[in-house]
Design an enzyme around this catalytic site. Structure first.
Site, PDB file in Angstrom:
ATOM      1  CB  CYS A   1     -14.612 -19.507  13.667  1.00  0.00           C
ATOM      2  SG  CYS A   1     -14.613 -21.277  13.343  1.00  0.00           S
TER       3      CYS A   1
ATOM      4  CG  ASP B   1     -28.644 -26.128   1.495  1.00  0.00           C
ATOM      5  OD1 ASP B   1     -27.576 -26.680   1.147  1.00  0.00           O
ATOM      6  OD2 ASP B   1     -29.761 -26.667   1.402  1.00  0.00           O
TER       7      ASP B   1
ATOM      8  CD  GLU C   1     -20.834 -22.587  -4.401  1.00  0.00           C
ATOM      9  OE1 GLU C   1     -19.883 -23.184  -3.920  1.00  0.00           O
ATOM     10  OE2 GLU C   1     -21.996 -22.998  -4.327  1.00  0.00           O
TER      11      GLU C   1
ATOM     12  CB  CYS D   1     -18.197 -24.861  13.971  1.00  0.00           C
ATOM     13  SG  CYS D   1     -16.476 -24.376  13.880  1.00  0.00           S
TER      14      CYS D   1
ATOM     15  CB  CYS E   1     -17.293 -22.666  10.565  1.00  0.00           C
ATOM     16  SG  CYS E   1     -18.075 -21.660  11.847  1.00  0.00           S
TER      17      CYS E   1
ATOM     18  CB  CYS F   1     -16.508 -21.139  16.873  1.00  0.00           C
ATOM     19  SG  CYS F   1     -17.779 -21.286  15.607  1.00  0.00           S
TER      20      CYS F   1
ATOM     21  CG  ASP G   1     -25.807 -23.203  -1.329  1.00  0.00           C
ATOM     22  OD1 ASP G   1     -25.023 -23.359  -2.292  1.00  0.00           O
ATOM     23  OD2 ASP G   1     -26.107 -24.126  -0.555  1.00  0.00           O
TER      24      ASP G   1
END
Ligand SMILES: [Zn+2]
Length: 398
Positions: A323, A349, A267, A339, A320, A342, A183
């Protein structure tokens, strides 16, 4: 061992007459590019016909016989042809939706032209066609392999350079069995899914102040005055320095990552976003990222490692990594979050880089959502079909 292409850049020192001939080469290559860009556009508008490289090259041969364009004979004809190749590549990239429509070249841009053949170094001189006696060159480091082609450029600071692209025998890095997602941010250059972070270099911040200071000074100068030109030079020199420091750092980081991992997932950057950003620090970090990704990509290629880009619309930050739940309320300010589904706690990041890796692996295994680039290829292919077979051919070897 593996054959790779590597470029080596050196400063060259042309004599007075050579400078004139170089200026003619820059101008002629620009002229050919613009002339045929215009011709392609007009032909398309008038007869809905797409011209390709071969149409243009045949036309150029005839064109040079025209008395008014006699001056083109002074120029290395292979350099003019490579200008047409550039135009063709630019069209190809546009059709594959990688870039905007090709634009006309201006004499205020960085000047350059390519010499596809007959390049050598003899007695500290660069030997190229049309330049008798060769051009003085500062060989500050050793050239590896054999020279294939050269590109000559003139920077905005008025210095001349040659970039020699050589065929080099290369020993790829060992396989490590490791995979990583990356990232990127403004504070940190790269946040890796294995927990490593590379921060952005601090010298950049110091230099940014210098750029701003010099820019402000420049804006106060009277147009076309000699003191304004001097100020412009000063600003260019600061920019050049920043570029060099940044490049060295990006080389160090990209080499380390490619050495340590076999699969690298990032990305896709949006070119549009880069253009939209007016803030200096952001703009510079975006430019860095583009260079960084390019380095990662070709170093992966040299070392037979896999580089994968994921769709920029993939919700890497909001998902997340434990999950798969999507946190729709996540804002740019939230550096940490938990989250709801979960309960896992996330560093923004680090979580994103884990998702980027997962998605990259999905794409490589063929089970991922069609990536942005794949989609682009599909669209580009359907465009190709409407073109002549020759165009198809030339697009393929770009
Ligand atoms: Zn979760």
């Amino acid at each position: 061992m593996k054959t790779i292409f590597k470029s080596f850049k050196f400063r060259i020192y042309p004599g007075k007459e050579q400078e004139i001939l170089l200026a003619k080469h820059f101008g002629a290559c620009r002229f050919v590019f613009n002339h045929y860009l215009n011709k392609r556009k007009e032909t398309y508008l008038e007869d809905k016909k797409s011209l390709n490289y071969y149409d243009n090259a045949n036309d150029l041969t005839q064109f040079k016989k025209d008395e008014n364009f006699n001056w083109l004979k002074e120029i290395n004809s292979q350099s003019l042809q490579s200008s047409l190749r550039n135009l063709d590549t630019a069209y190809g990239k546009f059709f594959r939706k990688q870039t905007k429509f090709p634009r006309f070249k201006s004499k205020y841009d960085r000047q350059s032209f390519k010499i596809p053949q007959f390049v050598s170094i003899e007695n500290n001189k660069l030997i190229i066609p049309k330049f008798k006696g060769g051009i003085k060159i500062n060989l500050h480091r050793e050239i590896e392999g054999s020279v294939c082609f050269a590109t000559i450029s003139k920077s905005t600071t008025g210095n001349y350079f040659v970039s020699l692209t050589c065929e080099v025998q290369y020993q790829p890095y060992d396989k490590t069995g490791s995979e990583v997602g990356i990232d990127t941010g403004i504070k940190d250059l790269a946040i890796l899914s294995d927990g490593t972070t590379y921060e952005n270099i601090k010298t950049l911040k110091k230099n940014l102040k210098k750029v701003k200071f010099n820019q402000r000074k420049l804006s106060k100068k009277i147009k076309d005055s000699s003191s304004r030109n001097k100020q412009k030079q000063k600003l260019s020199i600061v920019h050049e320095k920043i570029t060099n420091v940044r490049k060295d750092y990006l080389h160090k980081v990209s080499t380390e990552i490619v050495k340590n991992h076999d699969i690298i997932s990032v990305e896709d950057l949006s070119v549009k976003n880069i253009m939209k950003n007016h803030k200096l620090a952001q703009a510079m970090s975006d430019v860095s990222l583009g260079t960084f990704y390019t380095m990662l990509e070709y170093k992966c290629d040299w070392n037979e490692k896999q580089f994968v880009k994921i769709d920029r619309f993939f919700p890497s930050s909001k998902m997340c990594s434990g999950c798969g739940w999507i946190n729709q309320d996540l804002t740019l300010k939230d550096r940490e979050w938990a989250c709801t589904s979960c309960g896992e706690k996330h560093d923004r990041d680090f979580n994103a880089s884990k998702n980027i890796l997962k998605q990259g692996l999905k794409i490589l295994s063929g089970s991922g959502i069609e990536s942005d680039t794949k989609q682009k290829q599909v669209e580009a292919l359907s465009l190709d079909e409407s073109m002549k077979p020759e165009t198809h051919q030339s697009l393929a070897d770009v």
